[in-house]
Design a protein around this motif. Sequence first.
Motif, PDB file in Angstrom:
ATOM      1  N   TYR A  26      66.678 -60.935 -27.715  1.00 36.89           N
ATOM      2  CA  TYR A  26      67.921 -60.175 -27.563  1.00 36.89           C
ATOM      3  C   TYR A  26      68.058 -59.574 -26.168  1.00 36.89           C
ATOM      4  CZ  TYR A  26      68.593 -60.588 -32.563  1.00 36.89           C
ATOM      5  OH  TYR A  26      68.788 -61.102 -33.830  1.00 36.89           O
ATOM      6  N   THR A  27      69.308 -59.460 -25.746  1.00 33.55           N
ATOM      7  CA  THR A  27      69.621 -58.713 -24.534  1.00 33.55           C
ATOM      8  C   THR A  27      69.866 -57.255 -24.905  1.00 33.55           C
ATOM      9  OG1 THR A  27      72.006 -59.061 -24.727  1.00 33.55           O
ATOM     10  CG2 THR A  27      70.730 -60.746 -23.541  1.00 33.55           C
ATOM     11  N   ARG A  28      69.846 -56.391 -23.907  1.00 35.16           N
ATOM     12  CA  ARG A  28      70.123 -54.970 -24.143  1.00 35.16           C
ATOM     13  C   ARG A  28      71.529 -54.751 -24.713  1.00 35.16           C
ATOM     14  NH1 ARG A  28      68.441 -49.919 -20.290  1.00 35.16           N
ATOM     15  NH2 ARG A  28      69.835 -48.349 -21.162  1.00 35.16           N
ATOM     16  N   PRO A  29      72.574 -55.402 -24.178  1.00 33.54           N
ATOM     17  CA  PRO A  29      73.906 -55.224 -24.780  1.00 33.54           C
ATOM     18  C   PRO A  29      73.979 -55.698 -26.233  1.00 33.54           C
ATOM     19  CG  PRO A  29      74.116 -56.091 -22.559  1.00 33.54           C
ATOM     20  CD  PRO A  29      72.657 -56.150 -22.905  1.00 33.54           C
ATOM     21  N   GLU A  30      73.283 -56.780 -26.549  1.00 30.59           N
ATOM     22  CA  GLU A  30      73.285 -57.261 -27.939  1.00 30.59           C
ATOM     23  C   GLU A  30      72.665 -56.233 -28.876  1.00 30.59           C
ATOM     24  OE1 GLU A  30      73.006 -62.126 -27.470  1.00 30.59           O
ATOM     25  OE2 GLU A  30      71.169 -60.930 -27.357  1.00 30.59           O
ATOM     26  N   LEU A  31      71.561 -55.643 -28.458  1.00 28.28           N
ATOM     27  CA  LEU A  31      70.916 -54.623 -29.294  1.00 28.28           C
ATOM     28  C   LEU A  31      71.775 -53.366 -29.403  1.00 28.28           C
ATOM     29  CD1 LEU A  31      67.146 -54.748 -28.301  1.00 28.28           C
ATOM     30  CD2 LEU A  31      68.205 -55.500 -30.444  1.00 28.28           C
ATOM     31  N   THR A  32      72.377 -52.970 -28.309  1.00 27.38           N
ATOM     32  CA  THR A  32      73.260 -51.800 -28.340  1.00 27.38           C
ATOM     33  C   THR A  32      74.392 -52.008 -29.329  1.00 27.38           C
ATOM     34  OG1 THR A  32      72.737 -51.243 -26.034  1.00 27.38           O
ATOM     35  CG2 THR A  32      74.767 -50.344 -26.950  1.00 27.38           C
ATOM     36  N   ASP A  33      75.031 -53.157 -29.276  1.00 27.64           N
ATOM     37  CA  ASP A  33      76.127 -53.463 -30.197  1.00 27.64           C
ATOM     38  C   ASP A  33      75.641 -53.467 -31.645  1.00 27.64           C
ATOM     39  OD1 ASP A  33      77.864 -53.685 -28.084  1.00 27.64           O
ATOM     40  OD2 ASP A  33      77.896 -55.880 -28.080  1.00 27.64           O
ATOM     41  N   ALA A  34      74.478 -54.067 -31.890  1.00 26.36           N
ATOM     42  CA  ALA A  34      73.961 -54.153 -33.255  1.00 26.36           C
ATOM     43  C   ALA A  34      73.619 -52.775 -33.810  1.00 26.36           C
ATOM     44  CB  ALA A  34      72.737 -55.061 -33.291  1.00 26.36           C
ATOM     45  N   LEU A  35      72.955 -51.960 -33.021  1.00 26.64           N
ATOM     46  CA  LEU A  35      72.556 -50.622 -33.492  1.00 26.64           C
ATOM     47  C   LEU A  35      73.771 -49.718 -33.684  1.00 26.64           C
ATOM     48  CD1 LEU A  35      69.397 -50.329 -31.272  1.00 26.64           C
ATOM     49  CD2 LEU A  35      69.390 -50.045 -33.759  1.00 26.64           C
ATOM     50  N   GLU A  36      74.713 -49.780 -32.762  1.00 24.94           N
ATOM     51  CA  GLU A  36      75.929 -48.984 -32.941  1.00 24.94           C
ATOM     52  C   GLU A  36      76.719 -49.480 -34.148  1.00 24.94           C
ATOM     53  OE1 GLU A  36      77.919 -49.150 -29.189  1.00 24.94           O
ATOM     54  OE2 GLU A  36      76.660 -47.571 -28.295  1.00 24.94           O
ATOM     55  N   GLY A  37      76.742 -50.794 -34.354  1.00 27.48           N
ATOM     56  CA  GLY A  37      77.422 -51.342 -35.517  1.00 27.48           C
ATOM     57  C   GLY A  37      76.769 -50.954 -36.826  1.00 27.48           C
ATOM     58  N   ALA A  38      75.453 -50.667 -36.780  1.00 28.41           N
ATOM     59  CA  ALA A  38      74.721 -50.244 -37.976  1.00 28.41           C
ATOM     60  C   ALA A  38      74.814 -48.746 -38.223  1.00 28.41           C
ATOM     61  CB  ALA A  38      73.255 -50.653 -37.853  1.00 28.41           C
ATOM     62  N   GLY A  39      75.490 -48.020 -37.323  1.00 30.27           N
ATOM     63  CA  GLY A  39      75.734 -46.600 -37.557  1.00 30.27           C
ATOM     64  C   GLY A  39      74.841 -45.633 -36.823  1.00 30.27           C
ATOM     65  N   TYR A  40      74.022 -46.126 -35.900  1.00 30.88           N
ATOM     66  CA  TYR A  40      73.178 -45.219 -35.114  1.00 30.88           C
ATOM     67  C   TYR A  40      74.006 -44.652 -33.963  1.00 30.88           C
ATOM     68  CZ  TYR A  40      69.244 -47.456 -37.524  1.00 30.88           C
ATOM     69  OH  TYR A  40      68.365 -47.942 -38.475  1.00 30.88           O
ATOM     70  N   PRO A  41      74.190 -43.333 -33.910  1.00 32.96           N
ATOM     71  CA  PRO A  41      75.099 -42.771 -32.904  1.00 32.96           C
ATOM     72  C   PRO A  41      74.483 -42.560 -31.528  1.00 32.96           C
ATOM     73  CG  PRO A  41      74.313 -41.034 -34.348  1.00 32.96           C
ATOM     74  CD  PRO A  41      73.735 -42.317 -34.879  1.00 32.96           C
ATOM     75  N   HIS A  42      73.139 -42.447 -31.463  1.00 34.09           N
ATOM     76  CA  HIS A  42      72.486 -42.159 -30.186  1.00 34.09           C
ATOM     77  C   HIS A  42      71.320 -43.115 -29.972  1.00 34.09           C
ATOM     78  CE1 HIS A  42      74.092 -38.131 -31.535  1.00 34.09           C
ATOM     79  NE2 HIS A  42      74.782 -38.391 -30.452  1.00 34.09           N
ATOM     80  N   LEU A  43      71.315 -43.801 -28.836  1.00 31.80           N
ATOM     81  CA  LEU A  43      70.266 -44.750 -28.502  1.00 31.80           C
ATOM     82  C   LEU A  43      69.613 -44.356 -27.187  1.00 31.80           C
ATOM     83  CD1 LEU A  43      72.245 -48.098 -29.039  1.00 31.80           C
ATOM     84  CD2 LEU A  43      71.041 -46.749 -30.769  1.00 31.80           C
ATOM     85  N   SER A  44      68.316 -44.604 -27.107  1.00 30.85           N
ATOM     86  CA  SER A  44      67.590 -44.369 -25.863  1.00 30.85           C
ATOM     87  C   SER A  44      66.627 -45.530 -25.643  1.00 30.85           C
ATOM     88  CB  SER A  44      66.819 -43.050 -25.938  1.00 30.85           C
ATOM     89  OG  SER A  44      66.034 -42.852 -24.782  1.00 30.85           O
ATOM     90  N   PHE A  45      66.786 -46.256 -24.541  1.00 36.62           N
ATOM     91  CA  PHE A  45      65.883 -47.345 -24.204  1.00 36.62           C
ATOM     92  C   PHE A  45      64.686 -46.784 -23.443  1.00 36.62           C
ATOM     93  CE2 PHE A  45      69.588 -49.673 -25.376  1.00 36.62           C
ATOM     94  CZ  PHE A  45      69.145 -50.932 -25.767  1.00 36.62           C
ATOM     95  N   ARG A  46      63.498 -47.134 -23.917  1.00 35.36           N
ATOM     96  CA  ARG A  46      62.267 -46.615 -23.342  1.00 35.36           C
ATOM     97  C   ARG A  46      61.405 -47.762 -22.828  1.00 35.36           C
ATOM     98  NH1 ARG A  46      61.714 -41.334 -24.490  1.00 35.36           N
ATOM     99  NH2 ARG A  46      63.133 -40.442 -26.036  1.00 35.36           N
ATOM    100  N   LYS A  47      60.235 -47.429 -22.279  1.00 31.71           N
ATOM    101  CA  LYS A  47      59.337 -48.446 -21.751  1.00 31.71           C
ATOM    102  C   LYS A  47      57.884 -48.102 -22.079  1.00 31.71           C
ATOM    103  CE  LYS A  47      62.126 -50.199 -17.949  1.00 31.71           C
ATOM    104  NZ  LYS A  47      62.111 -50.675 -16.553  1.00 31.71           N
ATOM    105  N   PHE A  48      57.060 -49.129 -22.040  1.00 36.48           N
ATOM    106  CA  PHE A  48      55.621 -48.900 -22.082  1.00 36.48           C
ATOM    107  C   PHE A  48      55.195 -48.270 -20.761  1.00 36.48           C
ATOM    108  CE2 PHE A  48      55.978 -52.152 -25.346  1.00 36.48           C
ATOM    109  CZ  PHE A  48      55.022 -51.766 -26.272  1.00 36.48           C
ATOM    110  N   PRO A  49      54.136 -47.471 -20.763  1.00 44.20           N
ATOM    111  CA  PRO A  49      53.642 -46.879 -19.514  1.00 44.20           C
ATOM    112  C   PRO A  49      53.261 -47.952 -18.495  1.00 44.20           C
ATOM    113  CG  PRO A  49      52.693 -45.756 -21.405  1.00 44.20           C
ATOM    114  CD  PRO A  49      53.421 -46.952 -21.948  1.00 44.20           C
ATOM    115  N   ARG A  50      53.257 -47.558 -17.235  1.00 44.09           N
ATOM    116  CA  ARG A  50      53.018 -48.504 -16.147  1.00 44.09           C
ATOM    117  C   ARG A  50      51.679 -49.225 -16.253  1.00 44.09           C
ATOM    118  NH1 ARG A  50      54.542 -45.530 -10.584  1.00 44.09           N
ATOM    119  NH2 ARG A  50      55.694 -43.936 -11.691  1.00 44.09           N
ATOM    120  N   SER A  51      50.707 -48.580 -16.860  1.00 43.15           N
ATOM    121  CA  SER A  51      49.391 -49.219 -16.993  1.00 43.15           C
ATOM    122  C   SER A  51      49.437 -50.457 -17.883  1.00 43.15           C
ATOM    123  CB  SER A  51      48.373 -48.213 -17.535  1.00 43.15           C
ATOM    124  OG  SER A  51      48.835 -47.621 -18.728  1.00 43.15           O
ATOM    125  N   PHE A  52      50.509 -50.592 -18.655  1.00 41.97           N
ATOM    126  CA  PHE A  52      50.710 -51.778 -19.491  1.00 41.97           C
ATOM    127  C   PHE A  52      52.092 -52.356 -19.212  1.00 41.97           C
ATOM    128  CE2 PHE A  52      47.353 -49.468 -21.606  1.00 41.97           C
ATOM    129  CZ  PHE A  52      46.466 -50.483 -21.958  1.00 41.97           C
TER     130      PHE A  52
END
Length: 215
Positions: free
Chosen positions: A174-200
């Motif tokens: 999935y792309t980020r826009p695809e996931l955003t659309d899917a999660l918003e379509g499922a009713g999640y009002p707030h999304l935050s994209f995170r990352k693994f720490p730099r060591s990984f």
Amino acid sequence: MDPKALYTKRVDAYVSFNSLFGAYQAYLSFFRSYAGLRSGLRILDAGCGTGIPTLPLVRVLAERGLEHQRIDAFDLTPAMLARFRDSVTKAGIANVRVQEADVLDLSGLPADWADYDLIISAAMLEYVPRSQLVDVLASLRARLAAGGKLLLFITRRNWITAVLIEKPWSANRYTRPELTDALEGAGYPHLSFRKFPRSFFWHNFWAHVVEADRG
């Protein structure tokens, strides 16, 4: 290939694949930097596999002197669940319930598998048909308590994952826009994209990490 058949046949290869890329250590590092942990959490691992990321999560809770209220976990494949149960037993982790279930139909889960503070899903929703992703995300949201969060680790769409994940593991990406659309379509009002720490850092090439509030 059907995911249940795939992971029944290739459970040892899956364990080796995760070990090669340091998956346990990567999740351990992620949860050590994750601010959303507290004592008394009710946790669901949706598609728990062999126990990643739940096992490193429990280790971080213990390191912080925190205790979970309960952990429930389900997966489609008995061979994976057997590995998970064995790890839980060896680690002496209490208040864990494990059950075979298909995320496309969770009606067979016990009635009290609900009101979770945190639902984790790692490398599982790639096997949900794209046309059903929104419905599945909505069904997980329905099991969150007020203020609860979904923490999603799901495969990115790029050339690396095409070679290492889509082809050998028959997984959607999935792309980020695809996931955003899917999660918003499922009713999640707030999304935050995170990352693994730099060591990984290499895990950020395969995974979107999304924290989604129930609202």
